[in-house]
Design an enzyme around this catalytic site. Sequence first.
Site, PDB file in Angstrom:
ATOM      1  N   CYS A  77      -0.014  -0.235 -10.832  1.00 52.18           N
ATOM      2  CA  CYS A  77       1.343  -0.771 -10.731  1.00 52.18           C
ATOM      3  C   CYS A  77       1.963  -0.393  -9.377  1.00 52.18           C
ATOM      4  CB  CYS A  77       2.175  -0.345 -11.930  1.00 52.18           C
ATOM      5  SG  CYS A  77       3.709  -1.302 -12.118  1.00 52.18           S
ATOM      6  N   HIS A 175      -0.876  -2.432 -16.316  1.00 52.14           N
ATOM      7  CA  HIS A 175      -1.050  -1.072 -16.847  1.00 52.14           C
ATOM      8  C   HIS A 175      -2.276  -1.062 -17.766  1.00 52.14           C
ATOM      9  CE1 HIS A 175       2.691   0.734 -15.403  1.00 52.14           C
ATOM     10  NE2 HIS A 175       3.176  -0.487 -15.520  1.00 52.14           N
ATOM     11  N   GLU A 177      -3.653   1.339 -19.228  1.00 52.66           N
ATOM     12  CA  GLU A 177      -3.449   2.258 -20.358  1.00 52.66           C
ATOM     13  C   GLU A 177      -2.622   1.629 -21.466  1.00 52.66           C
ATOM     14  OE1 GLU A 177       0.224   2.897 -17.854  1.00 52.66           O
ATOM     15  OE2 GLU A 177      -1.862   2.338 -17.481  1.00 52.66           O
TER      16      GLU A 177
END
Length: 193
Positions: A77, A175, A177
């Site tokens: 990001c 992202h 994750e």
Amino acid sequence: MKIAIIDYGAGNIMSIKFAIQRLGYEAVLTSDASEIKNADKVIFPGVGEAGSAMRMLRSTGLDLLIPTLKQPVLGICLGMQLMCESSEEGNTTGLGIFEAKVVKFNNGLKVPQIGWNKIYDLESPLFEGVEENDYIYLVHSYYIPECDETIAKTEYGIEYTTAIKKDNFYGVQFHPEKSSDAGERILKNFLDL
């Protein structure tokens, strides 16, 4: 394997640490130059505003360290955006690893772009086992236009770079994750590089 997550006060570092733990690895959160230098893999996260994030990097000397790293580095990001030459956000000079310039969405669509979107034109071992048009999770108002270093794209009114690579440096706008199975696979592929 030693995995360092760069902790410079501008990141969603715990969610990345937990995602790495789910894959069976441990990561250390650190701003220590020697720990980062000696890691096998480095993750450079970022959430927030480009200008203040660069000020934090400069105050610790990490702005000088990161471009010299030789092991695989993954910018996430804002971390990816800071690895570019510059950003329109706060008229910020970046680390200059990627030749790209980060610009603001100016296509009449709502910003920030928040939510799930498709990733396609996948051109790297980073995406092994990830399907064209798999969904990834994004939160951003600025983007990198398509360039020579683009290895994946997304469309939000316009087509833009959602992943980038140069030498040992990788960057993803999304992202991983928070991107379910596809994101987990991308993180694992990075750790397996």
